[in-house]
Design an enzyme around this catalytic site. Structure first.
Site, mmCIF file in Angstrom:
data_model
loop_
_atom_site.group_PDB
_atom_site.id
_atom_site.type_symbol
_atom_site.label_atom_id
_atom_site.label_comp_id
_atom_site.label_asym_id
_atom_site.label_seq_id
_atom_site.Cartn_x
_atom_site.Cartn_y
_atom_site.Cartn_z
ATOM 1 N N ASN A 9 0.865 -1.183 0.000
ATOM 2 C CA ASN A 9 0.000 0.000 0.000
ATOM 3 C C ASN A 9 0.903 1.235 0.000
ATOM 4 O O ASN A 9 1.521 1.531 1.018
ATOM 5 C CB ASN A 9 -0.890 -0.029 1.252
ATOM 6 C CG ASN A 9 -1.690 1.257 1.435
ATOM 7 O OD1 ASN A 9 -1.794 2.070 0.512
ATOM 8 N ND2 ASN A 9 -2.265 1.430 2.616
ATOM 9 N N TRP A 10 0.975 1.904 -1.137
ATOM 10 C CA TRP A 10 1.866 3.067 -1.240
ATOM 11 C C TRP A 10 1.254 4.316 -0.598
ATOM 12 O O TRP A 10 1.905 5.338 -0.495
ATOM 13 C CB TRP A 10 2.214 3.337 -2.712
ATOM 14 C CG TRP A 10 3.385 2.542 -3.210
ATOM 15 C CD1 TRP A 10 3.952 1.459 -2.596
ATOM 16 C CD2 TRP A 10 4.140 2.765 -4.411
ATOM 17 N NE1 TRP A 10 5.016 0.999 -3.343
ATOM 18 C CE2 TRP A 10 5.147 1.771 -4.463
ATOM 19 C CE3 TRP A 10 4.039 3.691 -5.458
ATOM 20 C CZ2 TRP A 10 6.065 1.702 -5.515
ATOM 21 C CZ3 TRP A 10 4.958 3.606 -6.505
ATOM 22 C CH2 TRP A 10 5.953 2.626 -6.523
ATOM 23 N N LYS A 11 -0.022 4.244 -0.234
ATOM 24 C CA LYS A 11 -0.718 5.409 0.356
ATOM 25 C C LYS A 11 -0.529 6.625 -0.566
ATOM 26 O O LYS A 11 -0.498 6.467 -1.771
ATOM 27 C CB LYS A 11 -0.211 5.660 1.771
ATOM 28 C CG LYS A 11 -0.185 4.402 2.625
ATOM 29 C CD LYS A 11 0.081 4.687 4.068
ATOM 30 C CE LYS A 11 0.183 3.383 4.835
ATOM 31 N NZ LYS A 11 0.202 3.550 6.261
ATOM 32 N N HIS A 93 -9.358 1.194 5.450
ATOM 33 C CA HIS A 93 -8.059 1.368 6.111
ATOM 34 C C HIS A 93 -8.255 2.341 7.272
ATOM 35 O O HIS A 93 -9.048 3.275 7.187
ATOM 36 C CB HIS A 93 -7.044 1.910 5.109
ATOM 37 C CG HIS A 93 -5.640 1.894 5.627
ATOM 38 N ND1 HIS A 93 -5.172 2.809 6.530
ATOM 39 C CD2 HIS A 93 -4.606 1.043 5.378
ATOM 40 C CE1 HIS A 93 -3.910 2.526 6.816
ATOM 41 N NE2 HIS A 93 -3.535 1.467 6.130
ATOM 42 N N GLU A 95 -6.607 4.739 8.257
ATOM 43 C CA GLU A 95 -6.380 6.153 7.908
ATOM 44 C C GLU A 95 -7.619 6.746 7.238
ATOM 45 O O GLU A 95 -7.915 7.930 7.402
ATOM 46 C CB GLU A 95 -5.133 6.269 7.013
ATOM 47 C CG GLU A 95 -3.868 6.047 7.830
ATOM 48 C CD GLU A 95 -2.684 5.485 7.057
ATOM 49 O OE1 GLU A 95 -2.709 5.494 5.809
ATOM 50 O OE2 GLU A 95 -1.723 5.025 7.719
ATOM 51 N N GLU A 163 -5.145 -4.980 11.017
ATOM 52 C CA GLU A 163 -4.121 -3.951 11.153
ATOM 53 C C GLU A 163 -4.332 -3.173 12.454
ATOM 54 O O GLU A 163 -5.115 -2.210 12.479
ATOM 55 C CB GLU A 163 -4.204 -2.973 9.983
ATOM 56 C CG GLU A 163 -3.964 -3.602 8.637
ATOM 57 C CD GLU A 163 -3.366 -2.606 7.658
ATOM 58 O OE1 GLU A 163 -2.312 -2.900 7.112
ATOM 59 O OE2 GLU A 163 -3.962 -1.526 7.476
ATOM 60 N N GLY A 169 2.967 1.972 10.771
ATOM 61 C CA GLY A 169 3.980 3.006 10.581
ATOM 62 C C GLY A 169 4.734 3.376 11.841
ATOM 63 O O GLY A 169 5.424 4.398 11.879
ATOM 64 N N SER A 209 3.786 -2.466 10.346
ATOM 65 C CA SER A 209 5.245 -2.520 10.531
ATOM 66 C C SER A 209 5.861 -3.860 10.120
ATOM 67 O O SER A 209 6.828 -4.319 10.736
ATOM 68 C CB SER A 209 5.616 -2.166 11.978
ATOM 69 O OG SER A 209 5.235 -0.827 12.265
ATOM 70 N N GLY A 231 4.950 1.132 4.572
ATOM 71 C CA GLY A 231 6.279 1.713 4.353
ATOM 72 C C GLY A 231 7.248 0.806 3.607
ATOM 73 O O GLY A 231 7.940 1.252 2.683
#
Ligand code: PEP
Length: 249
Positions: A9-11, A93, A95, A163, A169, A209, A231
């Site tokens: 997931n590159w966000k 997600h 976020e 998650e 992160g 992570s 990440g």
């Protein structure tokens, strides 16, 4: 047998300058026994799909709208993602739940739209640190599962990603027992709701992570069928280490 899946997931990271990284990913040629997915920002979706096709790496979106079309400035429909080459879409997600106030109902409506358009929905669930410390983790996850997952789900159109918000992160990772407890719980809930056949065929990813140095032990936990990676998916070298660990899991 569930096929293992490593999803990146590159966000909100990556412009045309990241094409070099895609080029490096396209050289990986992962084992055909596992599935590899990259979810770049929507602006790179088509180019990423073209760059990764020969390596057998799928691409996906990071969100979609619940409606098919209309006056929703800035949003992208499931059909548009499919049209741009997506096979999967990440939904709910943490976020998005936090930054955009997405409720379980909203996530379920988006998942329905994704499934209706032939996409596999990766539905994310996870507890905050406060919820874990208050021993509410399984209640929270149970509520998110019942609220976010549509009735039409199958092993083909649904993936669930656990998650923990506090692990995303941050470099903090739950213990292997904590991961196993939640994954076993999710599996049991899916079997209870959809029956053993469907419940056992849905893939469960761990996210938070994950990196090359901890991937192998996480992939050894029961009911962990792969990872959703933030990440560490940005650098082909790191993502490749995770893929290698999955291939030997
Ligand atoms: C994520 O955002 O889905 C995620 C797992 O991020 P990271 O791997 O960076 O913790």
């Amino acid at each position: 047998m569930r096929r293992k899946l490593a999803a990146g997931n590159w966000k909100m990271n990556g412009t045309g300058a990241a094409l070099g990284e895609l080029q490096a990913l396209s050289q990986l040629h992962p084992s055909p026994r596992i599935d590899i997915l990259l979810c770049p920002p929507a602006t790179l979706l088509h180019r990423a799909g073209q760059a990764l096709e020969s390596a057998g790496i799928s691409v996906g979106g990071q969100d979609c709208h619940a409606q098919a079309s209309g006056a929703h400035t800035g949003d992208i429909s499931a059909e548009m993602l499919k049209d741009a080459g997506a096979e999967y879409v990440i939904l709910g997600h943490s976020e998005r739940r936090q930054d955009h106030g997405e409720s379980d109902d909203a996530v379920r409506a988006k998942a329905r739209a994704a499934m209706d358009n032939g996409l596999t929905a990766i539905i994310c669930v996870g507890e905050s640190l406060e919820q874990r410390e208050a021993a509410n983790t399984l209640d929270i996850i149970g509520g998110q599962l019942s609220g976010s997952i549509p009735d039409q789900s199958t092993g083909e159109n649904l993936v669930v990603a656990y998650e923990p918000i506090w692990a995303i992160g941050t470099g903090k990772v739950p213990t292997l027992d904590q991961i196993g407890d939640v994954h076993d719980f999710i599996r049991a809930r899916l079997e209870r709701r959809f029956g053993e056949g469907v419940g056992r065929s849905v893939r469960l990813l761990y996210g938070g992570s994950v990196k090359p140095s901890n991937a192998a032990e996480i992939f050894g936990v029961s009911n962990v069928d792969g990872a959703l990676v933030g990440g560490a998916s940005l650098k082909a070298a790191d993502f490749s280490g995770i893929i290698t660990a999955l291939e030997s899991a």
